[in-house]
Design an enzyme around this catalytic site. Sequence first.
Site, PDB file in Angstrom:
ATOM      1  N   GLY A 132       0.793  -1.230   0.000  1.00  0.00           N
ATOM      2  CA  GLY A 132       0.000   0.000   0.000  1.00  0.00           C
ATOM      3  C   GLY A 132       0.817   1.267   0.000  1.00  0.00           C
ATOM      4  N   GLU A 159       4.711  -6.151   1.393  1.00  0.00           N
ATOM      5  CA  GLU A 159       4.185  -6.568   0.099  1.00  0.00           C
ATOM      6  C   GLU A 159       3.933  -5.393  -0.838  1.00  0.00           C
ATOM      7  OE1 GLU A 159       1.601 -10.371   1.612  1.00  0.00           O
ATOM      8  OE2 GLU A 159       0.650  -8.410   1.787  1.00  0.00           O
ATOM      9  N   PRO A 160       4.973  -4.671  -1.222  1.00  0.00           N
ATOM     10  CA  PRO A 160       4.747  -3.555  -2.137  1.00  0.00           C
ATOM     11  C   PRO A 160       4.433  -4.052  -3.542  1.00  0.00           C
ATOM     12  CG  PRO A 160       7.097  -3.885  -1.813  1.00  0.00           C
ATOM     13  CD  PRO A 160       6.403  -4.868  -0.907  1.00  0.00           C
ATOM     14  N   GLY A 161       3.423  -3.477  -4.166  1.00  0.00           N
ATOM     15  CA  GLY A 161       3.124  -3.776  -5.567  1.00  0.00           C
ATOM     16  C   GLY A 161       3.348  -2.511  -6.371  1.00  0.00           C
ATOM     17  N   ARG A 162       2.408  -1.570  -6.162  1.00  0.00           N
ATOM     18  CA  ARG A 162       2.453  -0.281  -6.833  1.00  0.00           C
ATOM     19  C   ARG A 162       3.810   0.413  -6.683  1.00  0.00           C
ATOM     20  NH1 ARG A 162      -2.299   2.734  -6.685  1.00  0.00           N
ATOM     21  NH2 ARG A 162      -2.863   1.245  -5.067  1.00  0.00           N
ATOM     22  N   TYR A 199     -11.834   4.895  -9.233  1.00  0.00           N
ATOM     23  CA  TYR A 199     -11.698   5.584  -7.955  1.00  0.00           C
ATOM     24  C   TYR A 199     -11.081   6.955  -8.060  1.00  0.00           C
ATOM     25  CZ  TYR A 199      -8.293   1.645  -7.920  1.00  0.00           C
ATOM     26  OH  TYR A 199      -7.414   0.650  -8.240  1.00  0.00           O
ATOM     27  N   CYS A 220     -17.635   3.979 -25.314  1.00  0.00           N
ATOM     28  CA  CYS A 220     -18.989   4.515 -25.330  1.00  0.00           C
ATOM     29  C   CYS A 220     -19.464   4.716 -23.903  1.00  0.00           C
ATOM     30  CB  CYS A 220     -19.914   3.565 -26.065  1.00  0.00           C
ATOM     31  SG  CYS A 220     -19.331   3.285 -27.719  1.00  0.00           S
ATOM     32  N   GLU A 221     -18.911   5.732 -23.258  1.00  0.00           N
ATOM     33  CA  GLU A 221     -19.141   5.913 -21.832  1.00  0.00           C
ATOM     34  C   GLU A 221     -18.580   7.291 -21.503  1.00  0.00           C
ATOM     35  OE1 GLU A 221     -20.116   3.333 -19.472  1.00  0.00           O
ATOM     36  OE2 GLU A 221     -19.975   4.974 -18.043  1.00  0.00           O
TER      37      GLU A 221
END
Length: 463
Positions: A278, A320-323, A364, A391-392
Amino acid sequence: MSRSAHPAGPRHADVLPEGHYSAPPTDLNSLDPKVWAHTVRRDADGAVTVGGIDVKRLAGEFGTPAYILDEADFRARARAWRTAFGHDADVFYAGKAFLSRAVVRWLHEEGLNLDVCSGGELATALSAGMPPERIAFHGNNKSAGEIERAVRAGVGRVVLDSFQEIVRVAHIAQSLGKRQKVQIRVTVGVEAHTHEFIATAHEDQKFGIPLAGGQAAEAVRRALQLDGLEVIGVHSHIGSQIFDMSGFEVAARRVVGLLKEIRDEHGVELPEIDLGGGLGIAYTSDDDPREPHEIAKALTEIVSGACDAARLRTPRISVEPGRAIVGPTAFTLYEVGTIKPLDGLRTYVSVDGGMSDNIRTALYDAEYSVALVSRESAAEPMLCRVVGKHCESGDIVVKDAFLPADLAPGDLIAVPATGAYCRSMASNYNHALRPPVVAVLDGEARVIVRRETEEDLLRLDVG
Ligand SMILES: *Cc1c(COP(=O)(O)O)cnc(C)c1O
């Protein structure tokens, strides 16, 4: 940084509409090293290079949109985390941020471990040769089949997420004649996102077993009694894109409190504690992430301080770093298509991708930056919204950004810090073909995940 909703701005041509931007940047051509991968430069001719390769050449060779990943930067960040935590701690890269076989090999070579949270991620890790004992298996609803594959493969740990799963994993391990190492994931009543955390956040979420009401203690009690399980520790993950270490501090103290309770009741000192991931990265120049060595120092001190106070041996820490590893190492390269100025509002710049390759803005309210990369420009800044081709109307990639007013169809623009949760969350909405991931290193580029083709789409559609 404002995280307010996004009301339509005042409709006067001389007033900038409300948004998430600050003043127009003084130099639209400069590239903030905080948000761009290490080897990104603007060349003498004005075009941007990465790993020594001009983005125009990358676009010509691999097409757009494409995720361009700086391998040297990925390895350097992985190594920095590894080095910062030293040999008394483990770094598990969170595979959900972005996983491919090349990434697994880099992690293996750089001495990191790997978190997976599905059978597919496990298959990718194993097929690329990650030693199973260096894999942790997560998830709030692992299927019996997934658990069996993980236990059979010999994963280093299964992180148990519920009372039912304690029994399920114990049963499967026992039936395979194995004793599976496990951690119990607890929710400590801390929720952290970006610059704030809430220490009394309710446990009203799907992950983990609450500390509150003695539930986590009861989970450990039950797990300790089961022959199929070897309880090696407790796990806590408090949020995402966190800059403020005080959330980790509260979480660590609460987890250590549980370890003390377990020691007092069972005479067992659990040897490991996992503080999750995180850690935040810079998506825009407003973000100021910390270096891995500062984070390692802070977390280690927090845990050892809490353990000293509780007269516990300090457990082995894992993170547990991902980003924080992959996020800054890649950017998405797009070609500009339709440009639509709306008087008194902003200019809508359409690119050849969108929410199918980056869902984070729509999902988000994520913030990103963007730059013109195929050339330099001396034109005035123009307030833009970078949108996709889907299409949004919520198909927005960068809500508020300044690009040069002479922007034209055919220009290449790039959105930095898209290494995490972009390709891994990509979809085929509108039957978009998911873009390739191109790794660059020392003047060479190679595809590590190829672009989808219409045949790929049609092959799944069996009529
Ligand atoms: C998502 C997740 C991570 C990684 O989060 P980042 O924000 O990418 O660092 C680590 N651990 C667990 C359990 C997660 O769910």
